[in-house]
Design an enzyme around this catalytic site. Structure first.
Site, PDB file in Angstrom:
ATOM      1  N   GLU A 265       6.991  -4.999  -8.024  1.00 36.75           N
ATOM      2  CA  GLU A 265       5.689  -5.690  -8.043  1.00 36.75           C
ATOM      3  C   GLU A 265       4.551  -4.678  -8.115  1.00 36.75           C
ATOM      4  OE1 GLU A 265       6.555  -7.945  -4.545  1.00 36.75           O
ATOM      5  OE2 GLU A 265       8.038  -9.079  -5.696  1.00 36.75           O
TER       6      GLU A 265
ATOM      7  N   ASN B 181      11.733  -7.390   3.447  1.00 35.71           N
ATOM      8  CA  ASN B 181      10.433  -7.104   2.826  1.00 35.71           C
ATOM      9  C   ASN B 181       9.604  -8.387   2.861  1.00 35.71           C
ATOM     10  OD1 ASN B 181       8.268  -6.302   1.333  1.00 35.71           O
ATOM     11  ND2 ASN B 181       9.398  -5.977  -0.582  1.00 35.71           N
TER      12      ASN B 181
ATOM     13  N   GLY C 233      13.936 -10.251   0.269  1.00 31.87           N
ATOM     14  CA  GLY C 233      12.570 -10.747   0.169  1.00 31.87           C
ATOM     15  C   GLY C 233      12.453 -12.132   0.772  1.00 31.87           C
ATOM     16  N   GLY C 234      12.480 -13.148  -0.087  1.00 30.70           N
ATOM     17  CA  GLY C 234      12.250 -14.534   0.329  1.00 30.70           C
ATOM     18  C   GLY C 234      13.050 -14.972   1.542  1.00 30.70           C
TER      19      GLY C 234
ATOM     20  N   SER D 275      17.218 -11.761  -4.726  1.00 32.01           N
ATOM     21  CA  SER D 275      17.833 -13.061  -4.411  1.00 32.01           C
ATOM     22  C   SER D 275      19.026 -12.961  -3.455  1.00 32.01           C
ATOM     23  CB  SER D 275      18.231 -13.793  -5.703  1.00 32.01           C
ATOM     24  OG  SER D 275      17.078 -14.066  -6.482  1.00 32.01           O
TER      25      SER D 275
ATOM     26  N   GLY E 214      13.141 -12.870  -6.603  1.00 34.45           N
ATOM     27  CA  GLY E 214      12.437 -14.133  -6.390  1.00 34.45           C
ATOM     28  C   GLY E 214      12.838 -15.225  -7.360  1.00 34.45           C
TER      29      GLY E 214
HETATM   30  P1  13P Z   1      13.873 -11.796  -3.177  1.00 24.17           P
HETATM   31  O1  13P Z   1      14.907 -11.570  -2.120  1.00 24.17           O
HETATM   32  O2  13P Z   1      12.872 -12.868  -2.818  1.00 24.17           O
HETATM   33  O3  13P Z   1      14.470 -11.972  -4.517  1.00 24.17           O
HETATM   34  O4  13P Z   1      12.989 -10.459  -3.249  1.00 24.17           O
HETATM   35  C1  13P Z   1      13.633  -9.246  -3.371  1.00 24.17           C
HETATM   36  C2  13P Z   1      12.647  -8.189  -3.154  1.00 24.17           C
HETATM   37  O5  13P Z   1      11.733  -8.017  -3.931  1.00 24.17           O
HETATM   38  C3  13P Z   1      12.813  -7.352  -1.953  1.00 24.17           C
HETATM   39  O6  13P Z   1      12.030  -6.208  -2.041  1.00 24.17           O
END
Ligand code: 13P
Length: 244
Positions: free
Chosen positions: A97, A8, A228-229, A207, A170
């Site tokens: 989000e 993502n 995500g990150g 994470s 995150g």
């Molecule tokens: P992180 O992997 O940055 O924690 O984000 C997870 C996320 O929101 C994926 O949709």
């Protein structure tokens, strides 16, 4: 079954990054790789599909779709058929989000899931509790409430549910394996009881990185991860895919 790794990108990336990263991924050998899905910002989807991933097994997800099903006077919205036209296979719905920053509620999200089904897209519905519900022990009720609207959908189809505890997104603070397994088992029981006739895939997100992904994917009933990150850097994301 091959695990699903969904990246993502959220609202990140510019054309030069898309070109560089996707050209790199497209050249990776497909054998023994997990099923990779990239959730890109809308604007880059057609470019990615038609130019960079033409001969690749990598699939594309949108990060959202309109809750309005049909075309019409809905300025700024994009519906499921448009996404399908653009070569999209999956769509993320109800990311925390969007629930918290953009005020999306359960009723809107159920319209979105229904629209995804009707457009031939596979929804990746995100659920997960805030820290307060984890702390006061009400997290399973919280998630059950998030899932409950699905029962109003008449023609249910294959679906992916991603468990993403808000407090792990995150933050670098990943849920423990025991915590993940408990919620995944809970979601699995809930979904199997009501929708056993469709394919249900369960993901964990929050994470995820190359160090923890192996243990997460070894849990029972986990079909993959939502990243995500760590999906924003080619080296980090490739390292995750190689851990499978
Ligand atoms: P992180 O992997 O940055 O924690 O984000 C997870 C996320 O929101 C994926 O949709």
């Amino acid at each position: 079954m091959k695990k699903l790794i969904v990246a993502n990108w959220k609202m990140n990336g510019e054309l030069s990054k898309i070109n560089a990263d996707l050209s790199y991924y497209a050249k990776l050998p497909e054998t023994n790789k997990p099923n990779v899905v990239l959730a890109l910002p809308y604007l880059y989807i057609v470019w990615a599909k038609q130019r960079l991933l033409m001969n690749s097994q990598i699939k594309i997800a949108a990060q959202d779709l309109s809750h309005y099903r049909n075309c019409g006077a809905y300025t700024g919205k994009i519906n499921g058929s448009m996404l399908k036209d653009a070569g999209v296979d999956y769509v993320i719905i109800g990311h925390s989000e969007r629930r918290t920053l953009m005020g999306e509620n359960g009723a809107i999200l159920i319209h979105k899931v229904r629209n995804a089904f009707e457009s031939g897209l596979i929804p990746i519905l995100c659920v997960g509790e805030p820290l307060s519900a984890r702390d006061d022990g009400s997290y399973l009720q919280f998630i059950e409430l998030q899932l409950s609207g699905l029962e109003d959908i008449e023609s249910f189809k294959d679906i992916i549910i991603a468990y993403e505890p808000c407090w792990a997104i995150g933050t670098g603070k990943i849920a423990s394996l025991v915590e993940i397994q408990e919620v995944i088992d809970f979601i699995n029981r809930y979904m199997q009881k009501r929708f056993a006739y469709v394919k249900i895939t369960l993901l964990y997100g929050g994470s995820v990185n190359s160090q923890n992904v192996g243990d997460i994917l070894a849990l029972e009933n986990i079909g993959g991860v939502l990243v995500g990150g760590a999906s924003l850097k080619v080296t980090d994301f490739t390292a995750i895919c190689e851990k499978i």
